[in-house]
Design a protein around this motif. Structure first.
Motif, PDB file in Angstrom:
ATOM      1  N   ASP A   1      25.874  38.420  51.612  1.00  0.00           N
ATOM      2  CA  ASP A   1      25.999  39.611  50.766  1.00  0.00           C
ATOM      3  C   ASP A   1      27.334  39.588  50.032  1.00  0.00           C
ATOM      4  O   ASP A   1      28.391  39.545  50.657  1.00  0.00           O
ATOM      5  CB  ASP A   1      25.895  40.866  51.643  1.00  0.00           C
TER       6      ASP A   1
ATOM      7  N   GLN B   1      13.509  40.883  48.553  1.00  0.00           N
ATOM      8  CA  GLN B   1      14.495  40.172  47.739  1.00  0.00           C
ATOM      9  C   GLN B   1      13.813  39.184  46.801  1.00  0.00           C
ATOM     10  O   GLN B   1      14.185  39.063  45.620  1.00  0.00           O
ATOM     11  CB  GLN B   1      15.484  39.442  48.655  1.00  0.00           C
TER      12      GLN B   1
ATOM     13  N   ARG C   1      31.983  41.935  50.404  1.00  0.00           N
ATOM     14  CA  ARG C   1      31.592  40.856  51.300  1.00  0.00           C
ATOM     15  C   ARG C   1      31.959  41.249  52.732  1.00  0.00           C
ATOM     16  O   ARG C   1      33.032  41.807  52.958  1.00  0.00           O
ATOM     17  CB  ARG C   1      32.299  39.550  50.926  1.00  0.00           C
TER      18      ARG C   1
ATOM     19  N   ASN D   1      25.934  43.682  47.326  1.00  0.00           N
ATOM     20  CA  ASN D   1      24.713  44.441  47.040  1.00  0.00           C
ATOM     21  C   ASN D   1      24.613  45.734  47.844  1.00  0.00           C
ATOM     22  O   ASN D   1      24.061  46.729  47.364  1.00  0.00           O
ATOM     23  CB  ASN D   1      23.474  43.577  47.300  1.00  0.00           C
ATOM     24  N   THR D   2      25.153  45.729  49.055  1.00  0.00           N
ATOM     25  CA  THR D   2      25.037  46.903  49.922  1.00  0.00           C
ATOM     26  C   THR D   2      25.620  48.143  49.268  1.00  0.00           C
ATOM     27  O   THR D   2      25.045  49.232  49.332  1.00  0.00           O
ATOM     28  CB  THR D   2      25.724  46.647  51.279  1.00  0.00           C
TER      29      THR D   2
ATOM     30  N   ASP E   1      21.143  38.034  54.477  1.00  0.00           N
ATOM     31  CA  ASP E   1      21.736  39.219  55.085  1.00  0.00           C
ATOM     32  C   ASP E   1      23.233  39.291  54.783  1.00  0.00           C
ATOM     33  O   ASP E   1      23.693  38.743  53.775  1.00  0.00           O
ATOM     34  CB  ASP E   1      21.458  39.227  56.590  1.00  0.00           C
ATOM     35  N   SER E   2      23.996  39.942  55.667  1.00  0.00           N
ATOM     36  CA  SER E   2      25.414  40.174  55.406  1.00  0.00           C
ATOM     37  C   SER E   2      26.227  38.885  55.277  1.00  0.00           C
ATOM     38  O   SER E   2      27.288  38.890  54.652  1.00  0.00           O
ATOM     39  CB  SER E   2      26.018  41.043  56.514  1.00  0.00           C
TER      40      SER E   2
ATOM     41  N   PRO F   1      26.437  40.167  42.657  1.00  0.00           N
ATOM     42  CA  PRO F   1      25.359  40.914  43.310  1.00  0.00           C
ATOM     43  C   PRO F   1      24.341  41.366  42.278  1.00  0.00           C
ATOM     44  O   PRO F   1      24.703  41.954  41.255  1.00  0.00           O
ATOM     45  CB  PRO F   1      26.088  42.099  43.952  1.00  0.00           C
TER      46      PRO F   1
ATOM     47  N   THR G   1      17.733  48.682  53.597  1.00  0.00           N
ATOM     48  CA  THR G   1      18.117  47.348  53.140  1.00  0.00           C
ATOM     49  C   THR G   1      16.912  46.720  52.450  1.00  0.00           C
ATOM     50  O   THR G   1      15.943  47.417  52.131  1.00  0.00           O
ATOM     51  CB  THR G   1      18.598  46.476  54.328  1.00  0.00           C
TER      52      THR G   1
ATOM     53  N   ILE H   1      21.659  41.070  51.179  1.00  0.00           N
ATOM     54  CA  ILE H   1      22.163  42.408  51.472  1.00  0.00           C
ATOM     55  C   ILE H   1      22.261  42.574  52.982  1.00  0.00           C
ATOM     56  O   ILE H   1      21.444  42.043  53.729  1.00  0.00           O
ATOM     57  CB  ILE H   1      21.242  43.478  50.842  1.00  0.00           C
ATOM     58  N   SER H   2      23.274  43.283  53.415  1.00  0.00           N
ATOM     59  CA  SER H   2      23.500  43.421  54.858  1.00  0.00           C
ATOM     60  C   SER H   2      22.321  44.098  55.544  1.00  0.00           C
ATOM     61  O   SER H   2      21.678  44.981  54.983  1.00  0.00           O
ATOM     62  CB  SER H   2      24.779  44.229  55.117  1.00  0.00           C
TER      63      SER H   2
ATOM     64  N   SER I   1      23.041  36.898  43.489  1.00  0.00           N
ATOM     65  CA  SER I   1      22.851  37.039  44.930  1.00  0.00           C
ATOM     66  C   SER I   1      21.925  38.215  45.187  1.00  0.00           C
ATOM     67  O   SER I   1      22.155  39.323  44.688  1.00  0.00           O
ATOM     68  CB  SER I   1      24.188  37.284  45.635  1.00  0.00           C
TER      69      SER I   1
END
Length: 214
Positions: A42, A128, A71, A45-46, A38-39, A94, A122, A110-111, A107
């Motif tokens: 991250d 993923q 980030r 990627n978001t 998650d974030s 990312p 997401t 993602i958030s 990576s």
């Protein structure tokens, strides 16, 4: 000063857990690094996932390194430090960045990522991992076997559960945690990894656990 010392201890412990859990790279080259979650993991990627505004691309994010990088941090995050410790000069990129050089890993974090469900805004842990499988031929079998895999996920699952079930009793809470862990274990089995480090330090406190699959 205590804060800095505690951080160094934390980083050292995390590094020792991570590096001790994986086979050494016999070629002498730094191992590839793959991160999921998650974030907390991250690295940008978001901002590539959708055209929606990404707060992590603006100040004060990135303040300690002079500019925001996507980030969810004022600077570097755990995978950046781990990458340097194992000898990678550049941070893991990312995977959703179309211009990213994935030669040293990627990576997928993602958030907002969760273990359960298939959110539209997401990518879940399963999604993923499917993305990794889709791209796996970019790396040789040997590189993937010697790579370091890190995952930090689950906080949003527990937050969502707490919001939806504020009066859940201990039995229901434990049952939900079991669901999350069972699903995550199934997701990780798809990767056929010998071992992986799972880190969680949000809603349920900090823990660092090495999961070994035989």
């Amino acid at each position: 000063m205590a804060i800095n010392r505690n951080f160094i201890i934390f980083a050292g412990l995390l590094a020792s857990f991570t590096l001790a859990s994986f086979p050494a790279n016999v070629t002498g080259e730094p191992p590839l690094l793959f991160t999921f979650g998650d974030s907390s993991y991250d690295v940008g990627n978001t901002k590539f996932f959708s055209s929606a505004f990404d707060p992590a691309t603006t100040w004060p994010y990135g303040e300690s390194i002079d500019f925001p990088t996507g980030r969810w941090s004022d600077g570097n995050i755990v995978p950046d430090f781990i990458g340097r410790l194992v000898g990678n000069q550049e941070p893991v990129p990312p995977v959703l960045d179309p211009k990213a050089d994935l030669s040293r890993g990627a990576s997928f974090a993602i958030s907002g990522a969760t273990v359960l469900g298939s959110p539209s805004d997401t990518m879940s842990s399963g999604q993923q991992i499917l993305k990794f499988i889709e791209l796996h031929k970019k790396w040789s079998d040997k590189e993937r076997a010697e790579a370091i895999y890190m995952i930090n996920i689950g906080a949003d699952d527990y937050l969502n559960f707490a919001k939806a079930h504020p009066n859940a009793n201990p039995v229901e809470q434990v049952a939900f945690v079991a669901r999350v862990l069972q699903k995550l274990s199934r997701d990780l089995m798809i990767l056929c990894l010998r071992s992986v480090v799972f880190v969680s330090y949000s809603v349920v406190g900090f823990s660092c656990l090495s999961l070994n699959f035989q």
